[in-house]
Design a protein around this motif. Sequence first.
Motif, PDB file in Angstrom:
ATOM      1  N   MET A  49      24.663  46.909   6.191  1.00 43.32           N
ATOM      2  CA  MET A  49      24.999  46.554   4.812  1.00 43.32           C
ATOM      3  C   MET A  49      25.129  47.816   3.957  1.00 43.32           C
ATOM      4  O   MET A  49      26.112  47.996   3.237  1.00 43.32           O
ATOM      5  N   ASN A 226      14.051  37.229  -5.745  1.00 41.52           N
ATOM      6  CA  ASN A 226      14.864  36.673  -4.664  1.00 41.52           C
ATOM      7  C   ASN A 226      15.099  35.174  -4.789  1.00 41.52           C
ATOM      8  O   ASN A 226      15.821  34.597  -3.983  1.00 41.52           O
ATOM      9  N   SER A 244      20.640  36.978  -7.801  1.00 41.09           N
ATOM     10  CA  SER A 244      20.770  36.210  -6.556  1.00 41.09           C
ATOM     11  C   SER A 244      21.897  35.190  -6.652  1.00 41.09           C
ATOM     12  O   SER A 244      22.729  35.071  -5.760  1.00 41.09           O
ATOM     13  N   LEU A 247      25.365  36.776  -6.947  1.00 42.12           N
ATOM     14  CA  LEU A 247      25.830  37.227  -5.631  1.00 42.12           C
ATOM     15  C   LEU A 247      26.437  36.088  -4.836  1.00 42.12           C
ATOM     16  O   LEU A 247      27.502  36.218  -4.229  1.00 42.12           O
ATOM     17  N   ALA A 248      25.725  34.964  -4.832  1.00 44.34           N
ATOM     18  CA  ALA A 248      26.201  33.818  -4.062  1.00 44.34           C
ATOM     19  C   ALA A 248      27.553  33.353  -4.593  1.00 44.34           C
ATOM     20  O   ALA A 248      28.454  32.998  -3.831  1.00 44.34           O
ATOM     21  N   LEU A 261      31.217  42.934  -1.288  1.00 50.74           N
ATOM     22  CA  LEU A 261      30.035  42.092  -1.139  1.00 50.74           C
ATOM     23  C   LEU A 261      28.829  42.886  -0.649  1.00 50.74           C
ATOM     24  O   LEU A 261      27.709  42.669  -1.099  1.00 50.74           O
ATOM     25  N   MET A 262      29.066  43.803   0.274  1.00 52.33           N
ATOM     26  CA  MET A 262      27.952  44.588   0.800  1.00 52.33           C
ATOM     27  C   MET A 262      27.425  45.562  -0.255  1.00 52.33           C
ATOM     28  O   MET A 262      26.228  45.835  -0.314  1.00 52.33           O
ATOM     29  N   ALA A 265      25.349  43.392  -2.424  1.00 52.00           N
ATOM     30  CA  ALA A 265      24.102  43.038  -1.735  1.00 52.00           C
ATOM     31  C   ALA A 265      23.142  44.223  -1.710  1.00 52.00           C
ATOM     32  O   ALA A 265      21.942  44.069  -1.940  1.00 52.00           O
ATOM     33  N   ALA A 268      21.539  44.606  -5.034  1.00 50.09           N
ATOM     34  CA  ALA A 268      20.504  43.604  -5.315  1.00 50.09           C
ATOM     35  C   ALA A 268      19.266  43.827  -4.449  1.00 50.09           C
ATOM     36  O   ALA A 268      18.155  43.487  -4.855  1.00 50.09           O
ATOM     37  N   ALA A 269      19.459  44.398  -3.264  1.00 52.07           N
ATOM     38  CA  ALA A 269      18.339  44.562  -2.329  1.00 52.07           C
ATOM     39  C   ALA A 269      17.519  45.805  -2.616  1.00 52.07           C
ATOM     40  O   ALA A 269      16.307  45.814  -2.424  1.00 52.07           O
ATOM     41  N   MET A 272      14.054  45.827  -4.452  1.00 52.31           N
ATOM     42  CA  MET A 272      12.955  45.234  -3.692  1.00 52.31           C
ATOM     43  C   MET A 272      12.536  46.133  -2.542  1.00 52.31           C
ATOM     44  O   MET A 272      11.356  46.232  -2.216  1.00 52.31           O
ATOM     45  N   LEU A 273      13.495  46.793  -1.908  1.00 53.77           N
ATOM     46  CA  LEU A 273      13.147  47.722  -0.840  1.00 53.77           C
ATOM     47  C   LEU A 273      12.316  48.861  -1.426  1.00 53.77           C
ATOM     48  O   LEU A 273      11.354  49.329  -0.810  1.00 53.77           O
TER      49      LEU A 273
ATOM     50  N   VAL B 119      11.561  41.191   2.354  1.00 54.84           N
ATOM     51  CA  VAL B 119      11.647  41.426   0.909  1.00 54.84           C
ATOM     52  C   VAL B 119      13.094  41.374   0.438  1.00 54.84           C
ATOM     53  O   VAL B 119      13.373  41.544  -0.736  1.00 54.84           O
ATOM     54  N   THR B 120      14.019  41.182   1.369  1.00 51.87           N
ATOM     55  CA  THR B 120      15.431  41.046   1.007  1.00 51.87           C
ATOM     56  C   THR B 120      15.704  39.553   0.859  1.00 51.87           C
ATOM     57  O   THR B 120      15.245  38.772   1.672  1.00 51.87           O
ATOM     58  N   SER B 121      16.442  39.169  -0.177  1.00 55.09           N
ATOM     59  CA  SER B 121      16.569  37.739  -0.437  1.00 55.09           C
ATOM     60  C   SER B 121      17.403  37.029   0.629  1.00 55.09           C
ATOM     61  O   SER B 121      18.245  37.636   1.292  1.00 55.09           O
ATOM     62  N   VAL B 123      19.729  35.135   0.155  1.00 62.74           N
ATOM     63  CA  VAL B 123      21.148  35.210  -0.221  1.00 62.74           C
ATOM     64  C   VAL B 123      21.795  36.429   0.450  1.00 62.74           C
ATOM     65  O   VAL B 123      22.868  36.333   1.042  1.00 62.74           O
ATOM     66  N   ILE B 124      21.105  37.558   0.370  1.00 60.28           N
ATOM     67  CA  ILE B 124      21.660  38.795   0.925  1.00 60.28           C
ATOM     68  C   ILE B 124      21.752  38.711   2.449  1.00 60.28           C
ATOM     69  O   ILE B 124      22.776  39.040   3.042  1.00 60.28           O
ATOM     70  N   LEU B 236      24.980  28.720   1.736  1.00 61.00           N
ATOM     71  CA  LEU B 236      25.893  29.856   1.696  1.00 61.00           C
ATOM     72  C   LEU B 236      26.759  29.969   2.937  1.00 61.00           C
ATOM     73  O   LEU B 236      27.862  30.494   2.877  1.00 61.00           O
TER      74      LEU B 236
END
Lengths: 294, 294, 460
Positions: A49, A226, A244, A247-248, A261-262, A265, A268-269, A272-273, B119-121, B123-124, B236
């Motif tokens: 990703m 999330n 979230s 994104l969907a 999209l990546m 993603a 958005a990720a 949290m990472l 920890v990645t949603s 959705v992702i 999704l």
Amino acid sequence: MSELTRPAPGLRLQVRRRSWLVRLPAGRAAAVLAVTFLAALAVVPLYWMVVTAIQAPQLSMRFPPEAWPSQPTIDNFRLFFERPNVWRWTLNSVVVASTVTLGVVMASTLAGYTFAKKRFVGRNLIFWLYVGSMMVPGQVTLIPLYILVTRMGLQDTYAGLVLPAVAGPFGAFLMKQFLQTLPSEILDAARIDGCSEFGIFRRVVLPLAKPGMAVLAIFTFVEQWNDFLWPLVITNSASMRTLSVGLALLQEEVPLAFNLLMAAATYAALPMLAVFMAFQRYFLQGITVGALKG
Amino acid sequence: MRTPPRRLARRLYQDRWAYLFLLPSLAFFSVFFLVPVAWGAVLSQLDYRAFGSRWVGLDNYRGVLSDWLFWRSLANNLYYAAGVVPLWLGKALFVAAVIFPFRKLFQNLYKTAFYLPHVTSAVIISLIWLWIYNPPFGLLNYILKTPGFAWLGNTLTAMPALIAMQVIMGGGSTIVLISAAMGSIPGDYYEAAQIDGATKVQQFVRITLPLLKPTLLYLLVMGTISSFQVFTNVYLMTRGGPQFSTITIGYLIYETAFTYYEFGAASAMAMVLFAIVFAVAVVQFRWLSSDVEY
Amino acid sequence: MALLKKDRPLLVALSTAVLFSLVWGALAGPAAAEEKPVTITWWINPWRIAPPGFPEDKAPTAEDFPRWVSEEFMRLHPNVTVKYEVLTNQGFDQKVAAAILAGKPPDILRPISFKQEWVRQGLLEPIDEYLTAFDLQDFYDYALNVGKVGDHYYLFPWNNSNNGMGSSLLLNPRMFAERGVPLPPLPDRSWTMDEFMTAARRLSYDTNGDGTNDVYAIGMSARMDLMNNLAWFHIFGARYVDEGQRRFVLDSPAGVRALSWLVDAIYKERISPPGAEGMGIYDVINLFHQQRLAIGYGGPYEIGRIDRYLKEGRIKQKFPVHVAQFPHFPEIGPVAYHTSGGFVVFKQTDPYKRKMVMEFARFLTNQENMSLLRSLLYVTARKSVNENLYKGYEFEKEIDVYLRAISHGIPYFGSAEIDTTPADKHFIAMLEAAFSRTKTPQQALDEFVSQANRLVFRGR
């Protein structure tokens, strides 16, 4: 569950490690290989990703995919940020996750302390309700909640996104488990010194509860960031979507535009990472009582 | 509540601080959880309309239970749970057992790898795997040399594809929890077994597994409950297709409520789901109450 | 109904009240009401229409038209405030449902799909009084009938036809020329099924010599825009629901022939790419944009989509596009999908406000404002507007082909009396079954019809 979360004394590992290696070298090696393979399987999609997100758009469909981007670029992110509402979604996610976290930590610490250290009429009944509610599938409350919040006129508002999420029982349960280990003598001593009930909570309990509150805050924040189903049903204007949900919906709007999209993603990720990396030890020490999601 | 009223009043007054501390949490919990659950039970007996709902008693239940699609979604969900839960738990147990003797640093490295998707949603994760499974442009068809095969467009492979994704990406927190539980097993058990000449595998089967039983059972039940609520990846990735082969209860409830606005029927489905999950929970308490203290 | 003695006082009181209110209304009503400030709210999904005088070189946003038309109306009626809101297509129905649930629907709505349910629940104002005699003969009948429930009209027609899905095809002339295939002839670019098949076989070929085709004539997909798949069925003479609106009849012999042909297009004729059971409309559009399909779906609006994607960098290479009819069997004749949309008015309590809301709805759908649909290459619901709408325009020929195509237009879903949407997912499941060959066309159709009848015509 509390005895399960105690950290392991490191002493006996010595004994065991030697015996593993001596006894089953071949089988052991195979097992380690298998686990390494499984770990790679879990990480490679995320790695891919990120690589796709920083790869030149025209190379995103290239096979075999490159392990390292040969033409790194931020074009995909630029494309993504040119789309309407991206900043707004980010803001919404930050606002909702922070507010919910704040509310949950405050309410849960108070409630957890009460369950752990106080005897009162109805305590067992209420606590049983809390524990039992963790067994109730989200779909059961989804529709009545939707109607309730809509009739309050709160659909498409921050209040509608935040309030139901604060009601989760898990926090109170976690804080009770954590605060049960507090020696009651400290509380009694403070009481004898003439501290008010609220004073005891503020001066004695809160400072000692901090590690537990930190764990609860981190977990709640990640979970809210999330979350998908509730924000999906309760928001309907583009400006109120969370990241979230945005994104969907982006996936429906630009299907197959994988480079874009990546990038979305990854964007958005990453927060949290980062949270995970910063608070790694909280995640990996095993305070995951019932926080079980696939 | 057999206490005479006056004493009860005094008790309540003495406990006033407890109730005050509990109030914020309990207020949210009541309004946004207890009320919706009760209302859900009422809703499931209404033909719910924005104006002029009618009470129809058990008609919704009759309708739901005579709808083959509902049974289909139940069967699909069983399939999904039967696929995900054992594989996910088996994987977590295997990984935890293999990495347990490692040095702390390596242990954490592996745990981190498995935890990152957690920890990645959803959705992702779904977006990435949509691409992996994409017929003309996907990674999987490239690796397996099966160009154009529609993994998610085929009744035989769609559900296994969803299960595989869940098993590969899931289990991060489970591994942490099992590791923590393993850490709490006293080392001298193993030393004694070793003196008796038990092999590693025998030790694992005879000592580790029985002592992990409460943890594993707890995880098993929670995992089953959460796999009965699966929604995001179905929404999704497949929308319940192809030919309803991946329609799950969670998705069917969502569709019934928010595509067709049949709130009554959707609530009835949710109640049936509740009953199923409740039955699972009863089994859990039967099996676990002796081993685990809440 | 004989009046009982004890009802007399009530009757006297009632008639006095009615009389009094009539007199009071006559004295105080109109003069005061004209000055009364009212606020009208209306919702619309994104329509990127260019208002009059909009700069040619700029692409209009979804806000431009609603803002312009609201301001224009406020200029004409200073005491009225018009508030518009542009809703996204995603979550549109949900937002409307939530607003109805909360008791706060907008005054005027351009629904994505008109729901008769609203009329049954008494949520809409009938508009019969506000349609003039000229309107009644200027609007196409089918456009008016979309919003007809019982003996009343509930929808001011506006756009006629949609983006062309199910009404016409798009051809890539460069690919036709490359393979030496003649285009179907103007003025209407119609072709018989035989001509179409001859062309399609030539247009599907193997570019890299690995023995499988990688360029195809046309794409099929289960999750395609419903209209496109239904168009193929109608071409064979099949119908979705019967004349009497009592059941689904897609399982007729013609329907079985149609579905068999769709499956054969992939497996036997190899004029369509495999994997149709797992593809959606955007996969097909995408393949057409990448010039891996010589024929795509849609009308003039889809030409605009290509332009938009080029600007967004989602298409690398510009290519010319022509509109053509779906192929037809000579004994059946051409068929196209036909639909239209417009504005509905939600229940009003205040008579003066009702009057102004209706006034605004009429303003939105008057000849002048309706002709603005031209910037989307749409056709309008008024015959008088369409006559000269595209004279001398860049895409005049394409629009003309499109107009000729939809002159054969029929509604695919029977009358608006029935809501066939619950059957949609079963229709998709049927195509998934047929395209993956897990069921024969006959089995798939039988299954669909029994499911669809149960869901839609249960109470009939």
